[in-house]
Design a protein around this motif. Structure first.
Motif, PDB file in Angstrom:
ATOM      1  N   ALA A   3      57.593  24.259  21.807  1.00 12.83           N
ATOM      2  CA  ALA A   3      57.450  22.833  22.078  1.00 12.83           C
ATOM      3  C   ALA A   3      56.103  22.486  22.680  1.00 12.83           C
ATOM      4  CB  ALA A   3      58.562  22.373  23.017  1.00 12.83           C
ATOM      5  N   PHE A  66      63.603  17.847  18.653  1.00  6.28           N
ATOM      6  CA  PHE A  66      62.482  17.264  19.377  1.00  6.28           C
ATOM      7  C   PHE A  66      61.474  18.329  19.796  1.00  6.28           C
ATOM      8  CE2 PHE A  66      60.602  16.015  23.505  1.00  6.28           C
ATOM      9  CZ  PHE A  66      59.848  14.935  23.071  1.00  6.28           C
ATOM     10  N   ARG A  70      57.692  17.607  19.479  1.00  7.72           N
ATOM     11  CA  ARG A  70      56.876  17.471  20.689  1.00  7.72           C
ATOM     12  C   ARG A  70      55.560  18.232  20.534  1.00  7.72           C
ATOM     13  NH1 ARG A  70      58.242  19.700  26.787  1.00  7.72           N
ATOM     14  NH2 ARG A  70      56.246  19.073  27.669  1.00  7.72           N
ATOM     15  N   SER A  71      55.621  19.416  19.992  1.00  5.00           N
ATOM     16  CA  SER A  71      54.422  20.232  19.789  1.00  5.00           C
ATOM     17  C   SER A  71      53.405  19.493  18.921  1.00  5.00           C
ATOM     18  CB  SER A  71      54.810  21.557  19.134  1.00  5.00           C
ATOM     19  OG  SER A  71      53.674  22.301  18.792  1.00  5.00           O
ATOM     20  N   GLU A  74      51.957  16.382  20.781  1.00  4.52           N
ATOM     21  CA  GLU A  74      50.976  16.769  21.794  1.00  4.52           C
ATOM     22  C   GLU A  74      49.671  17.238  21.150  1.00  4.52           C
ATOM     23  OE1 GLU A  74      52.726  19.318  24.766  1.00  4.52           O
ATOM     24  OE2 GLU A  74      53.878  17.644  25.583  1.00  4.52           O
ATOM     25  N   TRP A  89      63.952   9.255  17.498  1.00  9.48           N
ATOM     26  CA  TRP A  89      64.739  10.380  17.999  1.00  9.48           C
ATOM     27  C   TRP A  89      66.214  10.020  17.917  1.00  9.48           C
ATOM     28  CZ3 TRP A  89      63.561  12.985  23.372  1.00  9.48           C
ATOM     29  CH2 TRP A  89      64.252  14.189  23.462  1.00  9.48           C
ATOM     30  N   ALA A 101      59.176  10.924  26.317  1.00  7.12           N
ATOM     31  CA  ALA A 101      58.878  10.105  25.140  1.00  7.12           C
ATOM     32  C   ALA A 101      58.548   8.667  25.535  1.00  7.12           C
ATOM     33  CB  ALA A 101      60.051  10.148  24.161  1.00  7.12           C
ATOM     34  N   TRP A 104      54.972   8.439  26.905  1.00  9.51           N
ATOM     35  CA  TRP A 104      53.943   8.407  25.859  1.00  9.51           C
ATOM     36  C   TRP A 104      53.758   6.970  25.374  1.00  9.51           C
ATOM     37  CZ3 TRP A 104      56.389  12.963  22.742  1.00  9.51           C
ATOM     38  CH2 TRP A 104      55.964  14.177  23.275  1.00  9.51           C
ATOM     39  N   TYR A 113      57.938   4.469  20.342  1.00 10.72           N
ATOM     40  CA  TYR A 113      59.083   5.366  20.491  1.00 10.72           C
ATOM     41  C   TYR A 113      60.374   4.587  20.364  1.00 10.72           C
ATOM     42  CZ  TYR A 113      62.689   8.050  22.952  1.00 10.72           C
ATOM     43  OH  TYR A 113      63.851   8.680  23.295  1.00 10.72           O
TER      44      TYR A 113
END
Length: 188
Positions: A3, A66, A70-71, A74, A89, A101, A104, A113
């Protein structure tokens, strides 16, 4: 799934789904002690961010899918990419990193999001509802899609996006490997 951002190979973040059917998960949550060594072999796979794309980036995560999403997000952030990004999501309430989330969305100018609560409806109905929402909000044929979900959902969603004019090279998917039988059923 890893992640953490590929930009920092010295610090890895893993999201391990707790599952009664996965031996590694059982070991991790029941008998592994702090300080014990675990040997990992990886990373593997082809779920990578298209760093050359200038299209809007759409990330779709199903529950613990997720982690790999996420990886990629980012990495997108670390590269200071211009195209806007959206995260959808789908999960039981509440998503386990909902505040991350949401943060962000609060900090990044071009980040949207949306948490979509999963209900006890058939998976086909949930996919159709999501695709309808995407069609209403976006020009889907002008977006790149990154989907981390159970294989059944990944296939259904990809087929519907292709039918809407999304090119195959604009779709990237990571089927969730450790999915217990109740992960996508209408009872969960």
């Amino acid at each position: 799934p890893i992640a953490s951002c590929p930009c920092n190979g010295m610090e890895l973040d893993f999201h391990i789904h707790r599952s009664e059917t996965d031996l590694f998960s059982q070991l991790l949550f029941s008998s592994l002690k702090k300080g014990e060594h675990v040997t990992l072999d990886g990373p593997r796979g082809h779920f990578l961010l298209n760093t050359q794309s200038q299209r809007r980036q759409i990330f779709i995560a199903w529950e613990y899918g997720f982690a790999s999403i996420r990886s990629l997000i980012e990495q997108h952030i670390s590269l200071e990419k211009e195209p806007p990004i959206s995260l959808y999501w789908l999960s039981q309430p509440p998503p386990y990193l909902n505040n991350l989330a949401r943060s962000w969305g609060a900090v990044l100018n071009h980040f949207d999001y949306q948490w979509i609560a999963r209900h006890a409806t058939p998976i086909e109905s949930q996919v159709s509802k999501l695709v309808h929402q995407l069609r209403q909000e976006l020009l889907v044929e002008q977006c790149d899609f990154y989907i981390s979900a159970p294989a059944e959902l990944l296939i259904l969603l990809s087929e519907q996006l292709l039918a809407l004019g999304v090119a195959e090279h604009q779709l990237r998917g990571a089927p969730l490997i450790d999915v217990s039988s109740d992960s996508i059923s209408s009872e969960s």
